[in-house]
Design a protein around this motif. Structure first.
Motif, PDB file in Angstrom:
ATOM      1  N   ASN A 129       0.975  -1.122  -0.144  1.00  0.00           N
ATOM      2  CA  ASN A 129       0.008  -0.104   0.012  1.00  0.00           C
ATOM      3  C   ASN A 129       0.867   1.336   0.130  1.00  0.00           C
ATOM      4  OD1 ASN A 129       0.434   0.865   3.017  1.00  0.00           O
ATOM      5  ND2 ASN A 129      -0.201  -1.314   3.239  1.00  0.00           N
ATOM      6  N   ASN A 150       0.283   6.070  -0.007  1.00  0.00           N
ATOM      7  CA  ASN A 150      -0.633   7.181   0.135  1.00  0.00           C
ATOM      8  C   ASN A 150       0.571   8.220   0.094  1.00  0.00           C
ATOM      9  OD1 ASN A 150      -2.571   8.998   0.062  1.00  0.00           O
ATOM     10  ND2 ASN A 150      -2.805   8.941   2.126  1.00  0.00           N
ATOM     11  N   TYR A 190      -3.062   3.472  -2.910  1.00  0.00           N
ATOM     12  CA  TYR A 190      -3.310   2.200  -3.164  1.00  0.00           C
ATOM     13  C   TYR A 190      -3.566   1.264  -2.019  1.00  0.00           C
ATOM     14  CZ  TYR A 190      -2.844   3.682  -7.984  1.00  0.00           C
ATOM     15  OH  TYR A 190      -3.166   4.479  -9.477  1.00  0.00           O
ATOM     16  N   ALA A 191      -4.165   0.344  -1.865  1.00  0.00           N
ATOM     17  CA  ALA A 191      -4.109  -0.647  -1.024  1.00  0.00           C
ATOM     18  C   ALA A 191      -4.299  -2.033  -1.667  1.00  0.00           C
ATOM     19  CB  ALA A 191      -5.282  -0.653  -0.172  1.00  0.00           C
TER      20      ALA A 191
END
Length: 216
Positions: free
Chosen positions: A127, A129, A154-155
């Protein structure tokens, strides 16, 4: 006719005060009044750096007597733009100065705009950010406006990964009042959390700062 006029000699000839400040002269034909021919400024010109209005004067009467003139005014505000090269941004959230910096040359109120394109490229696993912000800064006074221009968030499922890039254009406009001589600048910052991913690139591209004076 009742009364007397001390400005007239006994012969009826006007008396001209001999003081140096008196521009009138006396000729055998009578009084001569100096002819005044006002002039303006060439279009786009300025007499001094502090001038923001041009005065145009046009003699519309030729050599008629008396002459007539047409007087007009044009705004010629101080203005300019400065560009800078691409800069890289560390993942610290700190503002980084670009080469897009301009000096506001004289006292007054200016409309100032900072522009630039932000880009962030990351390898996501699992992930991330991270976001790029564009800002407008006054040297010695700090940030006066900012906005996020692009973000990668995103994850992913465990074991999954991908590479991605995001970009976006931004502009920050503020009114700045100054006594003259201050520096306004476009700046950028990268904030967020990469976690176990990898930051590949974060930049501010094509930074510019624009300014124009809008009042004294």
């Amino acid at each position: 006719m009742a009364g007397t006029d001390s400005s007239l000699a006994s012969s009826g000839t006007p008396a001209v005060d001999p003081q140096a400040c008196n521009a009138l002269t006396l000729s055998p034909a009578g009084l001569l009044v100096p002819r005044t021919v006002p002039s303006g400024i060439a279009p786009g010109g300025a007499i001094a750096a502090s001038r923001s209005v041009d005065i145009d004067v046009t003699d519309t009467g030729g050599k008629d007597c008396p002459d007539t003139w047409q007087v007009g005014a044009r705004l010629t505000p101080v203005n300019g733009e400065i560009g800078g090269a691409q800069i890289g941004l560390p993942l610290t959230g700190q503002w980084v100065a670009t080469g897009a910096a301009a000096v506001l040359p004289e006292p007054g109120v200016y409309e100032v705009t900072a522009t630039g394109r932000g880009q962030v490229c990351v390898h996501v696993a699992p992930n991330v950010n991270a976001w790029v912000s564009l800002g407008l800064q006054i040297d010695g006074q700090g940030l006066i406006g900012f906005d996020v221009v692009c973000q990668a968030q995103y994850a992913l499922n465990a074991g999954a990964s991908m590479q991605t890039c995001h970009s976006g254009q931004g502009a920050i406009t503020r009114r700045v009042q100054t006594a003259g001589g201050i520096v306004v600048r476009t700046v950028g910052a990268l904030s967020g959390n990469i976690a176990s991913g990898t930051l590949q690139e974060a930049t501010i591209n094509n930074p510019y700062v624009f300014f124009h004076k809008i009042s004294d």
